[in-house]
Design a protein around this motif. Structure first.
Motif, PDB file in Angstrom:
ATOM      1  N   HIS A  44     -31.861 -29.093 -16.881  1.00 11.26           N
ATOM      2  CA  HIS A  44     -31.648 -30.096 -17.934  1.00 11.26           C
ATOM      3  C   HIS A  44     -32.486 -29.824 -19.179  1.00 11.26           C
ATOM      4  O   HIS A  44     -32.665 -30.734 -19.990  1.00 11.26           O
ATOM      5  N   TYR A  45     -32.993 -28.614 -19.337  1.00 14.02           N
ATOM      6  CA  TYR A  45     -33.811 -28.312 -20.520  1.00 14.02           C
ATOM      7  C   TYR A  45     -32.959 -27.898 -21.720  1.00 14.02           C
ATOM      8  O   TYR A  45     -33.490 -27.701 -22.805  1.00 14.02           O
ATOM      9  N   ASP A  94     -39.119 -25.282 -23.120  1.00 16.60           N
ATOM     10  CA  ASP A  94     -40.019 -26.278 -22.560  1.00 16.60           C
ATOM     11  C   ASP A  94     -39.430 -27.671 -22.751  1.00 16.60           C
ATOM     12  O   ASP A  94     -38.406 -27.859 -23.402  1.00 16.60           O
ATOM     13  N   ARG A  95     -40.128 -28.659 -22.217  1.00 15.47           N
ATOM     14  CA  ARG A  95     -39.769 -30.061 -22.435  1.00 15.47           C
ATOM     15  C   ARG A  95     -40.629 -30.625 -23.553  1.00 15.47           C
ATOM     16  O   ARG A  95     -41.565 -29.975 -24.027  1.00 15.47           O
ATOM     17  N   ARG A 154     -43.541 -32.554 -25.222  1.00 12.70           N
ATOM     18  CA  ARG A 154     -44.912 -32.931 -24.874  1.00 12.70           C
ATOM     19  C   ARG A 154     -45.345 -34.084 -25.782  1.00 12.70           C
ATOM     20  O   ARG A 154     -44.714 -34.373 -26.793  1.00 12.70           O
ATOM     21  N   THR A 175     -38.412 -39.923 -18.455  1.00  6.08           N
ATOM     22  CA  THR A 175     -37.678 -38.651 -18.389  1.00  6.08           C
ATOM     23  C   THR A 175     -38.567 -37.422 -18.313  1.00  6.08           C
ATOM     24  O   THR A 175     -38.043 -36.313 -18.160  1.00  6.08           O
ATOM     25  N   GLY A 219     -39.939 -36.056 -20.707  1.00  2.23           N
ATOM     26  CA  GLY A 219     -39.727 -35.260 -21.903  1.00  2.23           C
ATOM     27  C   GLY A 219     -38.612 -34.235 -21.783  1.00  2.23           C
ATOM     28  O   GLY A 219     -38.466 -33.381 -22.656  1.00  2.23           O
ATOM     29  N   VAL A 220     -37.805 -34.318 -20.728  1.00  2.00           N
ATOM     30  CA  VAL A 220     -36.712 -33.380 -20.505  1.00  2.00           C
ATOM     31  C   VAL A 220     -35.500 -33.839 -21.305  1.00  2.00           C
ATOM     32  O   VAL A 220     -35.041 -34.978 -21.155  1.00  2.00           O
ATOM     33  N   VAL A 221     -34.976 -32.953 -22.147  1.00  2.00           N
ATOM     34  CA  VAL A 221     -33.917 -33.330 -23.072  1.00  2.00           C
ATOM     35  C   VAL A 221     -32.683 -33.836 -22.344  1.00  2.00           C
ATOM     36  O   VAL A 221     -32.096 -34.862 -22.710  1.00  2.00           O
ATOM     37  N   ARG A 229     -35.462 -37.670 -11.394  1.00  2.00           N
ATOM     38  CA  ARG A 229     -36.194 -36.646 -12.146  1.00  2.00           C
ATOM     39  C   ARG A 229     -36.441 -35.400 -11.332  1.00  2.00           C
ATOM     40  O   ARG A 229     -36.655 -34.334 -11.865  1.00  2.00           O
ATOM     41  N   SER A 279     -38.602 -32.300 -12.526  1.00  4.58           N
ATOM     42  CA  SER A 279     -38.570 -32.024 -13.961  1.00  4.58           C
ATOM     43  C   SER A 279     -39.810 -32.512 -14.672  1.00  4.58           C
ATOM     44  O   SER A 279     -40.114 -32.081 -15.780  1.00  4.58           O
ATOM     45  N   ASP A 280     -40.558 -33.450 -14.048  1.00  5.82           N
ATOM     46  CA  ASP A 280     -41.742 -33.966 -14.711  1.00  5.82           C
ATOM     47  C   ASP A 280     -42.963 -33.107 -14.449  1.00  5.82           C
ATOM     48  O   ASP A 280     -44.048 -33.401 -14.955  1.00  5.82           O
TER      49      ASP A 280
END
Length: 427
Positions: free
Chosen positions: A120-121, A296-297, A299, A343, A345-347, A381, A384-385
């Motif tokens: 999911h990035y 990256d996600r 930050r 989330t 920070g995951v797009v 999630r 992903s976190d």
């Protein structure tokens, strides 16, 4: 998104026929020529409708309300692809590599790009958008004609080829997947050398400038077939084509390391990661030929990172069409921190949470997104976190928890233990 402003007074609501076309038209997969061209031509064509207040909506006829609601739902679940700082880094590298390789004259081997990141990035979406924009400019540069076309032929012109890596990849299945992008007849090329030759001819005849292999992390370097596929991919780099590989956690799959067969262990063994090797040892051939970029996600540690996340939320906010939405619905108060915590920070997860929130807001007639409404939305999630260094790829939890199976011993009742054993037994 188009260049139209979100609140442009010239924008009109589409007709019911147009709405039906947008919803019902076929969407072929990108791993065929028709599917890729459909994506390239239709991406970003969804225009934003004018804003409606709740009172304006009430004044519409039932049929008009139905049409408006359908198009609002269509708009709210198709969030725009924004240029985040993470995506911008990937975009710059791919554009630099595509343009640089295209202008090269006599380089026998073109450098490639690997785009890594967790689920999911936005890897595939970003790579697809950059390659589609490159194809647009390439076609315009050559008046939509193949500059290397052969007189008397009718080959399609495909500057970009998008292929998903087969689940059980072998050199044959990989070649077949590439040839199926063009709809080629592969029945006459049953052997691997013939398939490889047909791929080389197809890439040349169709004017291919870049070959995108999605989900390359399906390759696992402990399998001999996957090692052969990696060798095949390296061979493609000498065909005047830029290779772009995308996958989940590429450094953890071994693609950047050479597995070697150990006869004693009867298995493929991966050497240590580059960071743990003895200083001075040469890196592998794959690492020389590819440049790895990590997506990256979001930050939330520095002022720049916070502002980038808020800007992304603002880009989503102006796209949404809810009747009771107010400025700052996603960007004011504690909402940015809430969304980041939900989330990680995951797009992709952020988009899914907001899209589901819009659906819930319309279904419950609240017509606004707030924390109370989003608390009712469940998203998974998974990992992903976690930061990439905190994850252990290729080590499923159930495998770690499963106790090792004890090997059954051999029956030794009838074994001859020799003369000394007989003396001891008699004594």
């Amino acid at each position: 998104m188009t260049a139209q402003q979100p609140d442009d007074p010239q924008v009109q609501w589409p007709t019911r026929e147009r709405i039906a076309e947008l919803i019902l038209r076929p969407r072929p997969h990108r791993n065929t020529f028709e599917g890729w061209q459909h994506y390239r031509r239709t991406r970003g064509e969804l225009t934003l409708p004018p804003r409606l207040t709740f009172r304006q909506w009430q004044m519409l006829t039932p049929n008009a309300r139905f049409d408006r609601d359908i198009y609002r739902r269509l708009t709210n679940v198709n969030l725009p692809l924004q240029q985040t700082p993470m995506a911008a880094k990937v975009t710059r590298l791919i554009k630099r590599r595509l343009h640089g390789n295209t202008y090269k004259q006599d380089d026998p081997t073109l450098a490639g790009v690997m785009v890594s990141g967790f689920g999911h990035y936005g890897k595939t979406a970003t790579v697809s958008a950059v390659c589609a924009a490159f194809e647009d400019s390439w076609l315009q540069l050559h008046q939509f004609l193949n500059p290397a076309t052969v007189p008397g032929t009718t080959d399609i012109h495909a500057p970009i080829v998008f292929v998903s890596t087969p689940v059980t990849a072998t050199p044959k299945s990989t070649c077949t997947a590439i040839l199926r992008f063009f709809g080629a007849d592969i029945r006459s090329a049953a052997t691997l050398p013939n398939l490889v030759q047909l791929v080389a001819e197809s890439l040349r005849d169709h004017g291919v400038k870049a070959l995108v292999l999605d989900d390359i992390s399906r390759l696992r370097m402990h399998r001999a077939d996957d090692q052969d596929v990696l060798d095949l991919i390296r061979a493609f780099m000498s065909l005047n084509v830029t290779l772009i590989l995308t996958g989940v956690n590429i450094p953890g799959t071994g693609l950047l390391r050479e597995a070697c067969w150990q006869p004693k262990q009867q298995q493929w063994v991966l050497p240590p990661l580059e960071s743990t090797r003895v200083h001075g040892l040469e890196i592998t051939q794959t690492e020389h030929r590819f440049e790895l970029v990590e997506m990256d996600r979001f930050r939330y540690s520095t002022a720049e990172q916070i502002q980038a996340f808020v800007n992304h939320l603002h880009g989503i906010e102006v796209h949404l069409r809810l009747l009771n939405a107010k400025p700052g619905m996603l960007t004011s108060g504690t909402m940015p921190e809430y969304l980041l915590n939900r989330t990680g920070g995951v797009v992709g997860l952020l988009g899914r949470l907001i899209e589901d929130g819009c659906q819930e807001a319309m279904d419950t007639e609240r017509e606004v997104i707030d924390q109370n409404l989003l608390d009712e939305i469940v998203i998974r999630r998974e990992d992903s976190d976690l930061a990439p260094e905190e994850l252990a790829p290729d080590a499923p939890a159930e495998a770690a928890a499963r106790p090792a199976r004890r090997r059954r011993g051999r029956n030794t009742v009838f074994d001859d233990k020799g003369p000394q054993a007989s003396v001891d037994a008699a004594g």
